[in-house]
Design a protein around this motif. Sequence first.
Motif, PDB file in Angstrom:
ATOM      1  N   HIS A  34       1.778 -18.470  -2.140  1.00  7.66           N
ATOM      2  CA  HIS A  34       1.788 -19.399  -3.270  1.00  7.66           C
ATOM      3  C   HIS A  34       1.372 -18.662  -4.539  1.00  7.66           C
ATOM      4  CE1 HIS A  34       2.278 -22.215  -0.093  1.00  7.66           C
ATOM      5  NE2 HIS A  34       1.057 -22.094   0.343  1.00  7.66           N
ATOM      6  N   TYR A  35       2.059 -17.569  -4.813  1.00  7.30           N
ATOM      7  CA  TYR A  35       1.701 -16.723  -5.933  1.00  7.30           C
ATOM      8  C   TYR A  35       2.823 -16.782  -6.965  1.00  7.30           C
ATOM      9  CZ  TYR A  35      -0.997 -15.019  -1.956  1.00  7.30           C
ATOM     10  OH  TYR A  35      -1.769 -14.937  -0.836  1.00  7.30           O
ATOM     11  N   GLN A  36       2.464 -17.150  -8.175  1.00  2.34           N
ATOM     12  CA  GLN A  36       3.463 -17.355  -9.223  1.00  2.34           C
ATOM     13  C   GLN A  36       4.279 -16.097  -9.485  1.00  2.34           C
ATOM     14  OE1 GLN A  36       1.781 -18.752 -12.910  1.00  2.34           O
ATOM     15  NE2 GLN A  36       3.667 -19.757 -13.522  1.00  2.34           N
ATOM     16  N   THR A  37       3.645 -14.944  -9.323  1.00  5.96           N
ATOM     17  CA  THR A  37       4.347 -13.693  -9.610  1.00  5.96           C
ATOM     18  C   THR A  37       5.473 -13.420  -8.619  1.00  5.96           C
ATOM     19  OG1 THR A  37       2.625 -12.555  -8.339  1.00  5.96           O
ATOM     20  CG2 THR A  37       2.373 -12.604 -10.733  1.00  5.96           C
ATOM     21  N   ASP A  38       5.475 -14.094  -7.466  1.00  6.45           N
ATOM     22  CA  ASP A  38       6.549 -13.888  -6.501  1.00  6.45           C
ATOM     23  C   ASP A  38       7.885 -14.438  -6.996  1.00  6.45           C
ATOM     24  OD1 ASP A  38       4.801 -12.624  -4.849  1.00  6.45           O
ATOM     25  OD2 ASP A  38       4.778 -14.150  -3.290  1.00  6.45           O
ATOM     26  N   PHE A 124       6.777  -7.904  10.328  1.00 10.91           N
ATOM     27  CA  PHE A 124       6.437  -6.700   9.563  1.00 10.91           C
ATOM     28  C   PHE A 124       5.439  -7.059   8.468  1.00 10.91           C
ATOM     29  CE2 PHE A 124      10.672  -6.314  11.240  1.00 10.91           C
ATOM     30  CZ  PHE A 124      10.771  -5.005  11.687  1.00 10.91           C
ATOM     31  N   GLY A 125       4.448  -6.191   8.255  1.00  9.03           N
ATOM     32  CA  GLY A 125       3.547  -6.358   7.131  1.00  9.03           C
ATOM     33  C   GLY A 125       4.146  -5.752   5.883  1.00  9.03           C
ATOM     34  N   PHE A 126       4.084  -6.471   4.760  1.00 10.37           N
ATOM     35  CA  PHE A 126       4.669  -5.968   3.517  1.00 10.37           C
ATOM     36  C   PHE A 126       3.622  -5.710   2.434  1.00 10.37           C
ATOM     37  CE2 PHE A 126       8.262  -8.108   5.571  1.00 10.37           C
ATOM     38  CZ  PHE A 126       9.168  -7.061   5.578  1.00 10.37           C
ATOM     39  N   SER A 127       2.396  -6.172   2.627  1.00  7.21           N
ATOM     40  CA  SER A 127       1.309  -5.866   1.695  1.00  7.21           C
ATOM     41  C   SER A 127       0.006  -5.997   2.458  1.00  7.21           C
ATOM     42  CB  SER A 127       1.327  -6.813   0.488  1.00  7.21           C
ATOM     43  OG  SER A 127       1.135  -8.162   0.902  1.00  7.21           O
ATOM     44  N   GLN A 289       7.604  -3.759  -3.623  1.00  5.56           N
ATOM     45  CA  GLN A 289       6.247  -3.317  -3.342  1.00  5.56           C
ATOM     46  C   GLN A 289       5.409  -3.265  -4.619  1.00  5.56           C
ATOM     47  OE1 GLN A 289       4.720  -2.029  -0.095  1.00  5.56           O
ATOM     48  NE2 GLN A 289       6.165  -3.678   0.337  1.00  5.56           N
ATOM     49  N   ALA A 290       6.023  -2.884  -5.723  1.00  9.58           N
ATOM     50  CA  ALA A 290       5.320  -2.861  -7.005  1.00  9.58           C
ATOM     51  C   ALA A 290       4.944  -4.270  -7.446  1.00  9.58           C
ATOM     52  CB  ALA A 290       6.176  -2.176  -8.063  1.00  9.58           C
ATOM     53  N   TYR A 291       5.785  -5.255  -7.141  1.00 17.53           N
ATOM     54  CA  TYR A 291       5.442  -6.653  -7.460  1.00 17.53           C
ATOM     55  C   TYR A 291       4.195  -7.087  -6.709  1.00 17.53           C
ATOM     56  CZ  TYR A 291       9.508  -8.119 -10.219  1.00 17.53           C
ATOM     57  OH  TYR A 291      10.440  -8.282 -11.219  1.00 17.53           O
ATOM     58  N   PHE A 292       4.119  -6.733  -5.433  1.00 14.08           N
ATOM     59  CA  PHE A 292       2.940  -7.109  -4.650  1.00 14.08           C
ATOM     60  C   PHE A 292       1.672  -6.524  -5.265  1.00 14.08           C
ATOM     61  CE2 PHE A 292       5.966  -7.242  -0.823  1.00 14.08           C
ATOM     62  CZ  PHE A 292       6.109  -8.621  -0.903  1.00 14.08           C
ATOM     63  N   ALA A 293       1.757  -5.263  -5.660  1.00 13.40           N
ATOM     64  CA  ALA A 293       0.577  -4.578  -6.183  1.00 13.40           C
ATOM     65  C   ALA A 293       0.228  -5.024  -7.600  1.00 13.40           C
ATOM     66  CB  ALA A 293       0.802  -3.068  -6.146  1.00 13.40           C
ATOM     67  N   ASN A 294       1.210  -5.036  -8.472  1.00 14.79           N
ATOM     68  CA  ASN A 294       0.940  -5.324  -9.876  1.00 14.79           C
ATOM     69  C   ASN A 294       0.867  -6.810 -10.169  1.00 14.79           C
ATOM     70  OD1 ASN A 294       1.021  -2.544 -10.388  1.00 14.79           O
ATOM     71  ND2 ASN A 294       3.231  -2.581 -10.692  1.00 14.79           N
ATOM     72  N   GLY A 295       1.651  -7.597  -9.450  1.00 16.97           N
ATOM     73  CA  GLY A 295       1.689  -9.026  -9.716  1.00 16.97           C
ATOM     74  C   GLY A 295       0.614  -9.819  -9.022  1.00 16.97           C
ATOM     75  N   ALA A 307       1.046   1.879  -8.276  1.00 13.93           N
ATOM     76  CA  ALA A 307       0.647   0.579  -8.800  1.00 13.93           C
ATOM     77  C   ALA A 307       0.065   0.744 -10.195  1.00 13.93           C
ATOM     78  CB  ALA A 307      -0.374  -0.080  -7.888  1.00 13.93           C
ATOM     79  N   ASP A 308       0.594  -0.015 -11.130  1.00 12.44           N
ATOM     80  CA  ASP A 308       0.080   0.012 -12.493  1.00 12.44           C
ATOM     81  C   ASP A 308      -0.817  -1.215 -12.689  1.00 12.44           C
ATOM     82  OD1 ASP A 308      -0.331   0.795 -15.090  1.00 12.44           O
ATOM     83  OD2 ASP A 308       1.493  -0.155 -15.846  1.00 12.44           O
ATOM     84  N   ASN A 309      -1.846  -1.285 -11.863  1.00 14.21           N
ATOM     85  CA  ASN A 309      -2.736  -2.444 -11.841  1.00 14.21           C
ATOM     86  C   ASN A 309      -4.134  -1.985 -12.231  1.00 14.21           C
ATOM     87  OD1 ASN A 309      -4.680  -4.392 -10.870  1.00 14.21           O
ATOM     88  ND2 ASN A 309      -3.053  -5.340  -9.672  1.00 14.21           N
ATOM     89  N   PRO A 310      -4.648  -2.401 -13.377  1.00 11.44           N
ATOM     90  CA  PRO A 310      -5.941  -1.891 -13.836  1.00 11.44           C
ATOM     91  C   PRO A 310      -7.099  -2.246 -12.909  1.00 11.44           C
ATOM     92  CG  PRO A 310      -5.198  -3.737 -15.199  1.00 11.44           C
ATOM     93  CD  PRO A 310      -4.046  -3.347 -14.337  1.00 11.44           C
ATOM     94  N   ALA A 311      -7.031  -3.413 -12.267  1.00 12.49           N
ATOM     95  CA  ALA A 311      -8.120  -3.815 -11.378  1.00 12.49           C
ATOM     96  C   ALA A 311      -8.135  -2.951 -10.119  1.00 12.49           C
ATOM     97  CB  ALA A 311      -7.986  -5.289 -11.014  1.00 12.49           C
ATOM     98  N   LEU A 312      -6.964  -2.732  -9.527  1.00 13.82           N
ATOM     99  CA  LEU A 312      -6.915  -1.894  -8.327  1.00 13.82           C
ATOM    100  C   LEU A 312      -7.327  -0.466  -8.653  1.00 13.82           C
ATOM    101  CD1 LEU A 312      -3.655  -3.115  -6.530  1.00 13.82           C
ATOM    102  CD2 LEU A 312      -6.011  -3.930  -6.271  1.00 13.82           C
ATOM    103  N   LYS A 313      -6.958   0.009  -9.844  1.00 19.17           N
ATOM    104  CA  LYS A 313      -7.384   1.348 -10.258  1.00 19.17           C
ATOM    105  C   LYS A 313      -8.896   1.407 -10.422  1.00 19.17           C
ATOM    106  CE  LYS A 313      -3.112   2.760 -12.591  1.00 19.17           C
ATOM    107  NZ  LYS A 313      -2.489   3.118 -13.892  1.00 19.17           N
TER     108      LYS A 313
END
Length: 345
Positions: A34-38, A124-127, A289-295, A307-313
Amino acid sequence: MRPTRLLPALLAACLLPLGAAAQDKVLNLYSARHYQTDEALYKDFTAATGITINRVDADDAGILERLRTEGAASPADVILLVDAARLWRAEEAGLFRPLKSAVLDKAIPARLRGADKGDGPSWFGFSTRARVIVYNKASVQRADADTYAELADPKNKGKVCTRSGAHPYNLSLFGAVLEHIGPQATETWLKGVVDNMARPPKGGDTDQIKAVASGECQIALSNSYYVARMMRSTNPADRDVMDKVGVVFPDQDGKGTHVNIAGGAVARNAPHPEAARKFLEYLASPSAQAYFANGNNEYAVVDGVGADNPALKALGPFKAEVIPVATIGTNSAKVQQMLDRVGYK
């Protein structure tokens, strides 16, 4: 007269591939995500393939109940769930269709897939998402909360809060602990966690983070993407919460931090199996995969996806446990019995 008699058969033969192609332009998706970014994820798939997605959204339990009720008449092609134990239960219930895919075999690590009994894995696991420990920086030293074992250490008595022990996120963690240390030690540990609780289990992971910040408790468990979401929030109240808490990936000097998965499978009675295969393979593509990480602040499972995700970095790299996630589901029934015996609600 023979050519006349052959004409209907020839026409039928020509029309069958067209009908099959038309069918493959539709995908019926049952999703617990239920993630809007999906939304962008789905739109990109349709743009790339021409396959329209018809989506049914519900929680994991609702989706699995619907599949059981619909039976062989179910229109579902692909099922997306957000927990390894739930995927395992659905597989055991015969709700999935095994899938042989060279693309997925190459992209998805074996430990993040269902067991292959000869006709391909059933899911299969995707994230991934890490089960981290959050602590109050004003009242707890990081060194006192950097392992799962310390959740049960008497030094942390009256400091721990969690959501329900029976919630799949915790069941999966506890199932992993059982795999690592065995049943007797796991039950002793669970009893210690109960003894250290500041209050009865309640709420979700975000509630645990806020409880740590407010001082209601000092140590809690959370999935990493909830932490990252609050770190990226523009709400001043969320920023204030994150200023007060520290985040640790447990057991970095040992077995590594527990990771759970969000994953997908082809439904047992999928009317569009080719479209289903294409969609699952798309979820393993670099763009998805980038959507999962960044979104949605999850971790990509495919090697080499940046991943261009500041929080994960900011959270930084971590050592993850390496047990097959399929084993987590097999332990869930045993863990639930332990929870009942130790009074972990």
